[in-house]
Design a protein around this motif. Structure first.
Motif, PDB file in Angstrom:
ATOM      1  N   ASP A 150       0.829  -1.207   0.000  1.00 40.00           N
ATOM      2  CA  ASP A 150       0.000   0.000   0.000  1.00 40.00           C
ATOM      3  C   ASP A 150       0.863   1.256   0.000  1.00 40.00           C
ATOM      4  OD1 ASP A 150      -2.605  -1.330   0.283  1.00 40.00           O
ATOM      5  OD2 ASP A 150      -1.893  -1.876   2.280  1.00 40.00           O
ATOM      6  N   LEU A 151       1.991   1.194   0.706  1.00 39.05           N
ATOM      7  CA  LEU A 151       2.899   2.336   0.815  1.00 39.05           C
ATOM      8  C   LEU A 151       4.334   1.883   0.586  1.00 39.05           C
ATOM      9  CD1 LEU A 151       1.635   3.990   4.145  1.00 39.05           C
ATOM     10  CD2 LEU A 151       1.088   4.734   1.828  1.00 39.05           C
ATOM     11  N   VAL A 152       5.133   2.760  -0.020  1.00 36.49           N
ATOM     12  CA  VAL A 152       6.572   2.536  -0.158  1.00 36.49           C
ATOM     13  C   VAL A 152       7.275   3.541   0.742  1.00 36.49           C
ATOM     14  CG1 VAL A 152       8.544   2.486  -1.721  1.00 36.49           C
ATOM     15  CG2 VAL A 152       6.297   1.717  -2.524  1.00 36.49           C
ATOM     16  N   VAL A 153       8.068   3.023   1.686  1.00 32.30           N
ATOM     17  CA  VAL A 153       8.704   3.867   2.701  1.00 32.30           C
ATOM     18  C   VAL A 153      10.206   3.604   2.722  1.00 32.30           C
ATOM     19  CG1 VAL A 153       8.834   4.383   5.181  1.00 32.30           C
ATOM     20  CG2 VAL A 153       6.621   3.867   4.120  1.00 32.30           C
ATOM     21  N   PRO A 154      11.039   4.637   2.598  1.00 29.73           N
ATOM     22  CA  PRO A 154      12.494   4.420   2.682  1.00 29.73           C
ATOM     23  C   PRO A 154      12.984   4.347   4.114  1.00 29.73           C
ATOM     24  CG  PRO A 154      12.039   6.729   2.273  1.00 29.73           C
ATOM     25  CD  PRO A 154      10.693   6.033   2.289  1.00 29.73           C
ATOM     26  N   GLU A 176      11.882   5.832  -6.840  1.00 27.34           N
ATOM     27  CA  GLU A 176      11.886   5.219  -8.168  1.00 27.34           C
ATOM     28  C   GLU A 176      11.042   3.946  -8.183  1.00 27.34           C
ATOM     29  OE1 GLU A 176      13.016   5.303 -12.210  1.00 27.34           O
ATOM     30  OE2 GLU A 176      13.121   6.776 -10.594  1.00 27.34           O
ATOM     31  N   VAL A 177      11.155   3.123  -7.138  1.00 28.26           N
ATOM     32  CA  VAL A 177      10.342   1.900  -7.046  1.00 28.26           C
ATOM     33  C   VAL A 177       8.854   2.255  -7.008  1.00 28.26           C
ATOM     34  CG1 VAL A 177       9.734  -0.041  -5.545  1.00 28.26           C
ATOM     35  CG2 VAL A 177      12.138   0.494  -5.980  1.00 28.26           C
ATOM     36  N   LEU A 184       2.004   4.291  -3.608  1.00 31.18           N
ATOM     37  CA  LEU A 184       2.107   5.558  -2.906  1.00 31.18           C
ATOM     38  C   LEU A 184       3.450   5.654  -2.184  1.00 31.18           C
ATOM     39  CD1 LEU A 184       0.619   8.167  -2.136  1.00 31.18           C
ATOM     40  CD2 LEU A 184      -0.294   6.953  -0.152  1.00 31.18           C
ATOM     41  N   TYR A 185       4.172   6.726  -2.444  1.00 28.77           N
ATOM     42  CA  TYR A 185       5.479   6.954  -1.828  1.00 28.77           C
ATOM     43  C   TYR A 185       5.299   7.852  -0.618  1.00 28.77           C
ATOM     44  CZ  TYR A 185      10.237   8.892  -1.433  1.00 28.77           C
ATOM     45  OH  TYR A 185      11.467   9.292  -0.977  1.00 28.77           O
ATOM     46  N   GLU A 186       5.732   7.374   0.551  1.00 22.54           N
ATOM     47  CA  GLU A 186       5.549   8.153   1.777  1.00 22.54           C
ATOM     48  C   GLU A 186       6.860   8.229   2.564  1.00 22.54           C
ATOM     49  OE1 GLU A 186       4.783  10.619   3.637  1.00 22.54           O
ATOM     50  OE2 GLU A 186       2.749  10.158   2.979  1.00 22.54           O
ATOM     51  N   PRO A 187       7.727   9.213   2.221  1.00 20.42           N
ATOM     52  CA  PRO A 187       9.038   9.305   2.878  1.00 20.42           C
ATOM     53  C   PRO A 187       8.972   9.801   4.313  1.00 20.42           C
ATOM     54  CG  PRO A 187       8.722  11.154   1.383  1.00 20.42           C
ATOM     55  CD  PRO A 187       7.543  10.248   1.181  1.00 20.42           C
ATOM     56  N   ARG A 188       7.829  10.322   4.749  1.00 19.95           N
ATOM     57  CA  ARG A 188       7.723  10.863   6.111  1.00 19.95           C
ATOM     58  C   ARG A 188       7.104   9.874   7.091  1.00 19.95           C
ATOM     59  NH1 ARG A 188       4.063  15.763   4.626  1.00 19.95           N
ATOM     60  NH2 ARG A 188       3.136  13.998   3.503  1.00 19.95           N
ATOM     61  N   ALA A 189       6.797   8.663   6.635  1.00 15.46           N
ATOM     62  CA  ALA A 189       6.116   7.706   7.505  1.00 15.46           C
ATOM     63  C   ALA A 189       6.999   7.206   8.637  1.00 15.46           C
ATOM     64  CB  ALA A 189       5.614   6.522   6.680  1.00 15.46           C
ATOM     65  N   LEU A 190       8.306   7.290   8.451  1.00 13.73           N
ATOM     66  CA  LEU A 190       9.237   6.786   9.452  1.00 13.73           C
ATOM     67  C   LEU A 190      10.343   7.814   9.662  1.00 13.73           C
ATOM     68  CD1 LEU A 190       9.857   4.252  11.192  1.00 13.73           C
ATOM     69  CD2 LEU A 190      11.313   3.459   9.322  1.00 13.73           C
ATOM     70  N   LEU A 231       5.991  -1.410   2.134  1.00 16.66           N
ATOM     71  CA  LEU A 231       7.215  -1.902   1.501  1.00 16.66           C
ATOM     72  C   LEU A 231       8.353  -0.989   1.945  1.00 16.66           C
ATOM     73  CD1 LEU A 231       8.647  -3.832  -0.415  1.00 16.66           C
ATOM     74  CD2 LEU A 231       8.168  -2.231  -2.279  1.00 16.66           C
ATOM     75  N   LEU A 232       9.229  -1.514   2.775  1.00 18.43           N
ATOM     76  CA  LEU A 232      10.382  -0.778   3.287  1.00 18.43           C
ATOM     77  C   LEU A 232      11.540  -0.935   2.304  1.00 18.43           C
ATOM     78  CD1 LEU A 232      11.530   0.749   5.830  1.00 18.43           C
ATOM     79  CD2 LEU A 232      12.268  -1.505   6.645  1.00 18.43           C
ATOM     80  N   VAL A 233      12.210   0.166   1.968  1.00 21.36           N
ATOM     81  CA  VAL A 233      13.250   0.148   0.936  1.00 21.36           C
ATOM     82  C   VAL A 233      14.567   0.656   1.498  1.00 21.36           C
ATOM     83  CG1 VAL A 233      13.984   1.164  -1.265  1.00 21.36           C
ATOM     84  CG2 VAL A 233      11.622   0.394  -0.972  1.00 21.36           C
TER      85      VAL A 233
END
Length: 270
Positions: A150-154, A176-177, A184-190, A231-233
């Motif tokens: 559901d979300l992509v998180v770095p 990019e993934v 959905l890209y969510e860089p602020r989730a963590l 999805l943790l990247v």
């Protein structure tokens, strides 16, 4: 590093439809001409060794052969390759003895040869453009994970390390993934709230202790995570200490499950 949004941003003015269409037509023609001219002056080269290639953002044949891609059969939990195919759904002894916090891990290749060079150039050589190639390989290797995410998180950097390094390579890869998979890209989730020392040279136990309490889901992001599969990247998976700490924080923050996708992983045994 947040990717720029698609379409107009705040402060831009939309052109009338006919002018916008004309501008796109002229821009496309000029763009093709400029790209052709640049290709004559600066022909495409390998992103790893700079040898001539047939297209931009690609590897030459020699560097491509130096990539140890990970394909099935592999452990369904850790993604570590097996020497022999004994059937689908197998779990490695390492995963059974010490199950990871994350549900599944996948990596495009082993962390050696060309792959190691690419990671070092992205991470320490300011070669941010490499995220396009690496992210494409990751999206292919992790298509099962992106299909359910559901979300992509770095994996985030601490703000002081981000300031010295200027960008987060995990965020570049995650963006990019997410773009390629339509997630959905969510860089602020963590957030990384504890400044940890470098993991290099630490034992597995020392790595886990070093990362204890390092990550936290901000209160404002908890509704975004609630009940969702994340999805943790990251760029490289070594012992899994960082991924476990980050996954644990995401689960405590409300995520239903966490999968892990990296470009490369350290493989100590097949």
């Amino acid at each position: 590093m947040t990717l720029p949004p698609e379409g107009p941003v705040a402060g831009e003015t939309l052109l009338p439809r006919w002018r916008a269409g004309l501008g796109r037509g002229l821009g496309s023609g000029l763009g093709l001409g400029l790209r052709g001219l640049v290709g004559l002056v600066y022909p495409p080269s390998c992103v790893a060794c700079r040898a001539a290639t047939g297209e931009a953002q690609a590897l030459c044949a020699a560097c491509w052969s130096g990539m140890a891609f990970i394909e099935r059969p592999y452990c369904e939990r850790l993604g570590t390759p097996f020497e022999v195919d004994l059937g689908p759904g197998l779990i490695s002894p390492a995963a059974m003895a010490d199950p990871p916090v994350f549900a599944r891990a996948r990596a495009a290749c082993r962390f050696d040869g060309t792959a190691r060079d690419l990671v070092h150039r992205l991470k320490y050589g300011d070669r941010l453009e490499l995220a396009r190639l690496l992210g494409r390989l990751m999206a292919q290797a992790g298509h099962e994970l992106t299909a359910e995410a559901d979300l992509v998180v770095p994996v985030p950097l601490h703000r002081l390390r981000l300031w010295t390094r200027r960008f987060n390579q995990a965020a570049a890869l995650a963006g990019e993934v997410a773009r390629l998979s339509g997630r959905l890209y969510e860089p602020r989730a963590l957030a990384r709230v504890k400044r940890t020392r470098q993991q290099i040279g630490l034992t597995r136990a020392q790595r886990a202790e070093n990362l204890q309490g390092a990550f936290r889901v901000p209160e404002a992001m908890r509704p975004r995570l609630a009940g969702r599969r994340v999805l943790l990247v990251d760029d490289v998976l070594t012992t899994g200490a960082t991924a476990n700490a980050a996954a644990r924080a995401l689960l405590r923050g409300g995520a239903a499950a966490v999968d892990l996708l990296t470009f490369a992983r350290v493989v100590t045994q097949a």
